[in-house]
Scaffold this motif. Structure first.
Motif, mmCIF file in Angstrom:
data_model
loop_
_atom_site.group_PDB
_atom_site.id
_atom_site.type_symbol
_atom_site.label_atom_id
_atom_site.label_comp_id
_atom_site.label_asym_id
_atom_site.label_seq_id
_atom_site.Cartn_x
_atom_site.Cartn_y
_atom_site.Cartn_z
ATOM 1 N N VAL A 88 0.853 -1.188 0.000
ATOM 2 C CA VAL A 88 0.000 0.000 0.000
ATOM 3 C C VAL A 88 0.889 1.237 0.000
ATOM 4 N N TYR A 89 0.756 2.058 -1.039
ATOM 5 C CA TYR A 89 1.533 3.286 -1.164
ATOM 6 C C TYR A 89 0.604 4.496 -1.007
ATOM 7 N N VAL A 90 1.052 5.499 -0.264
ATOM 8 C CA VAL A 90 0.247 6.689 -0.006
ATOM 9 C C VAL A 90 1.023 7.927 -0.447
ATOM 10 N N GLY A 91 0.330 8.853 -1.111
ATOM 11 C CA GLY A 91 0.899 10.141 -1.487
ATOM 12 C C GLY A 91 -0.087 11.242 -1.152
ATOM 13 N N TYR A 92 0.295 12.494 -1.421
ATOM 14 C CA TYR A 92 -0.583 13.633 -1.121
ATOM 15 C C TYR A 92 -0.473 14.647 -2.237
ATOM 16 N N SER A 93 -1.644 15.105 -2.734
ATOM 17 C CA SER A 93 -1.692 16.111 -3.791
ATOM 18 C C SER A 93 -2.238 17.414 -3.223
ATOM 19 N N ASP A 94 -1.420 18.451 -3.289
ATOM 20 C CA ASP A 94 -1.813 19.783 -2.817
ATOM 21 C C ASP A 94 -2.480 20.514 -3.974
ATOM 22 N N ASN A 95 -3.804 20.618 -3.924
ATOM 23 C CA ASN A 95 -4.558 21.249 -5.005
ATOM 24 C C ASN A 95 -4.924 22.693 -4.707
ATOM 25 N N THR A 96 -4.513 23.187 -3.547
ATOM 26 C CA THR A 96 -4.932 24.532 -3.126
ATOM 27 C C THR A 96 -3.772 25.512 -2.969
ATOM 28 N N SER A 97 -2.535 25.043 -3.029
ATOM 29 C CA SER A 97 -1.374 25.937 -2.859
ATOM 30 C C SER A 97 -0.352 25.733 -3.967
ATOM 31 N N ASP A 98 -0.853 25.501 -5.172
ATOM 32 C CA ASP A 98 0.023 25.324 -6.341
ATOM 33 C C ASP A 98 1.030 24.197 -6.146
ATOM 34 N N GLY A 99 0.618 23.156 -5.427
ATOM 35 C CA GLY A 99 1.481 21.994 -5.271
ATOM 36 C C GLY A 99 2.603 22.156 -4.283
ATOM 37 N N ALA A 100 2.605 23.232 -3.510
ATOM 38 C CA ALA A 100 3.715 23.488 -2.585
ATOM 39 C C ALA A 100 3.847 22.402 -1.536
ATOM 40 N N ASN A 101 2.732 21.757 -1.188
ATOM 41 C CA ASN A 101 2.769 20.737 -0.131
ATOM 42 C C ASN A 101 2.565 19.325 -0.671
ATOM 43 N N ASP A 102 2.814 19.130 -1.965
ATOM 44 C CA ASP A 102 2.744 17.781 -2.527
ATOM 45 C C ASP A 102 3.703 16.853 -1.786
ATOM 46 N N LYS A 103 3.290 15.603 -1.611
ATOM 47 C CA LYS A 103 4.149 14.589 -1.006
ATOM 48 C C LYS A 103 4.208 13.376 -1.928
ATOM 49 N N THR A 131 -6.563 4.693 8.150
ATOM 50 C CA THR A 131 -7.083 5.924 8.742
ATOM 51 C C THR A 131 -6.441 7.155 8.101
ATOM 52 N N GLY A 132 -7.155 8.278 8.207
ATOM 53 C CA GLY A 132 -6.596 9.534 7.727
ATOM 54 C C GLY A 132 -5.322 9.894 8.454
ATOM 55 N N ALA A 133 -5.302 9.636 9.768
ATOM 56 C CA ALA A 133 -4.108 9.935 10.558
ATOM 57 C C ALA A 133 -2.922 9.102 10.087
ATOM 58 N N ALA A 134 -3.171 7.834 9.732
ATOM 59 C CA ALA A 134 -2.087 6.965 9.270
ATOM 60 C C ALA A 134 -1.552 7.432 7.920
ATOM 61 N N MET A 135 -2.447 7.886 7.046
ATOM 62 C CA MET A 135 -1.994 8.402 5.754
ATOM 63 C C MET A 135 -1.174 9.673 5.938
ATOM 64 N N GLN A 136 -1.625 10.553 6.819
ATOM 65 C CA GLN A 136 -0.893 11.799 7.075
ATOM 66 C C GLN A 136 0.484 11.515 7.646
ATOM 67 N N SER A 137 0.543 10.574 8.587
ATOM 68 C CA SER A 137 1.814 10.223 9.206
ATOM 69 C C SER A 137 2.771 9.591 8.185
ATOM 70 N N ALA A 138 2.224 8.743 7.301
ATOM 71 C CA ALA A 138 3.062 8.038 6.329
ATOM 72 C C ALA A 138 3.794 9.009 5.408
ATOM 73 N N VAL A 139 3.105 10.063 4.968
ATOM 74 C CA VAL A 139 3.740 11.002 4.028
ATOM 75 C C VAL A 139 4.453 12.147 4.742
ATOM 76 N N GLY A 140 4.310 12.225 6.087
ATOM 77 C CA GLY A 140 4.988 13.272 6.842
ATOM 78 C C GLY A 140 4.411 14.652 6.614
ATOM 79 N N LEU A 141 3.086 14.743 6.572
ATOM 80 C CA LEU A 141 2.415 16.010 6.299
ATOM 81 C C LEU A 141 2.058 16.714 7.601
ATOM 82 N N ALA A 142 2.436 17.982 7.726
ATOM 83 C CA ALA A 142 2.119 18.768 8.920
ATOM 84 C C ALA A 142 0.646 19.157 8.911
ATOM 85 N N ASP A 143 0.080 19.332 10.120
ATOM 86 C CA ASP A 143 -1.325 19.748 10.223
ATOM 87 C C ASP A 143 -1.581 21.042 9.453
#
Length: 297
Positions: A88-103, A131-143
């Motif tokens: 299972v691979y998890v990533g993050y797409s920042d669609n609101t800040s021009d990709g600045a927080n992509d993971k 869980t959402g928390a597990a996905m956030q932790s996996a990619v190292g995304l700050a609150d």
């Protein structure tokens, strides 16, 4: 004549022998192709049980209990016996800040074959959640970098016992379509949970360009499960007030369509003075009008 007849019989028998030999050879070739054919494997998504996670706009954290869920079934040429594991691979797409927080995607976990159970078809199946928390932790995304409108990506990679791997890159229309329903890759939307409304008087300014009222259309205002309908019964304009009581937790406003929506417009101002919704003629119907993400209600 007899000699001619015998000659024709001999030729016919010889031709039949050639045909039979050719068919046997063709059958052997076909058997070899089938026996040596390497077939792939799919990971069918039978049902998505949850595809969004909600954040609390006051704390900008993912609410407890929010998760991504999908029912998966593995199929291979050995009836599921080739399943080794699913990564299972998890990533993050920042669609609101021009990709600045992509993971970039990372390996979040590996599901062993032993976690699957045989379903009614004798194939491996699992009701998977993360869980959402597990996905956030996996990619190292700050609150602080979480935002409504962004999305997590969850990608599955199927690993077989012979070392072969299958994932989104191996897909075709047949695999991802309605029959196999095996996209391997899913988007998990980040949304804003309803924020607490400011108690007091909310102002609804409404207009009708023709001047005969809203003809049955109305704004449905629901506060903690109790609905109030706001409309123009007749005329070209009206202002109504809906009072949000102290301690109210959730407010929802939806426009209910009528026969002449092209004449309708409105502006909604919360008790703290913010204009929280407005529409020109032909407003969107049947959808939530409030944007909870700014936390300005």
């Amino acid at each position: 004549m007899k000699k001619y007849f015998n000659t024709r019989i001999s030729l016919l028998l010889a031709a039949t022998a050639i045909v039979l030999a050719s068919c046997a050879e063709a059958d052997n070739v076909f058997d070899q192709i089938v026996d040596n054919e390497e077939r792939g494997a799919v990971l069918r998504g039978f049902e998505i049980t949850s595809n969004q996670v909600a954040i609390n706009t006051a704390t900008n954290t993912i609410n407890d209990g929010e998760n991504f869920g999908v029912v998966l079934q593995e199929q291979d040429q050995e009836g599921g016996d080739l399943l080794s594991s699913v990564e299972v691979y998890v990533g993050y797409s920042d669609n609101t800040s021009d990709g600045a927080n992509d993971k970039a995607e990372v390996l979040a976990e590996t599901i062993p074959a032993s976690a699957f159970t045989k379903d009614e078809f004798g194939l491996p199946r699992i009701d998977y959640t993360i869980t959402g928390a597990a996905m956030q932790s996996a990619v190292g995304l700050a609150d602080a970098d979480l935002a409504g409108g962004d999305n997590f990506t969850v990608r599955f990679e199927l690993v077989l016992t012979d070392g072969r791997r299958y994932s989104a890159a191996n897909n075709s229309g047949t695999i991802t379509g309605s029959f196999f329903a095996s996209p391997f890759l899913y988007n998990v939307n980040v949304v804003c949970a309803p924020s607490t409304p400011t108690p007091g008087d909310w102002i609804f300014d409404m207009q009708d360009s023709y001047g005969d009222g809203w003809n049955g259309a109305y704004l449905s205002v629901t506060i903690d499960g109790t609905e109030t309908q706001v409309t123009i019964e007749d005329g070209s304009a009206a202002t109504e007030t809906v009072t949000v009581p102290d301690g109210a937790e959730v407010i929802s406003i939806v426009f209910v369509s009528g026969p002449w929506d092209v004449e309708i417009s409105y502006q909604i101002t919360s008790a703290n003075g913010n204009e929280v919704a407005s529409a020109v003629p032909s407003p969107p119907a049947g959808v939530e009008l409030l944007d909870y993400c700014p936390n300005n209600l």
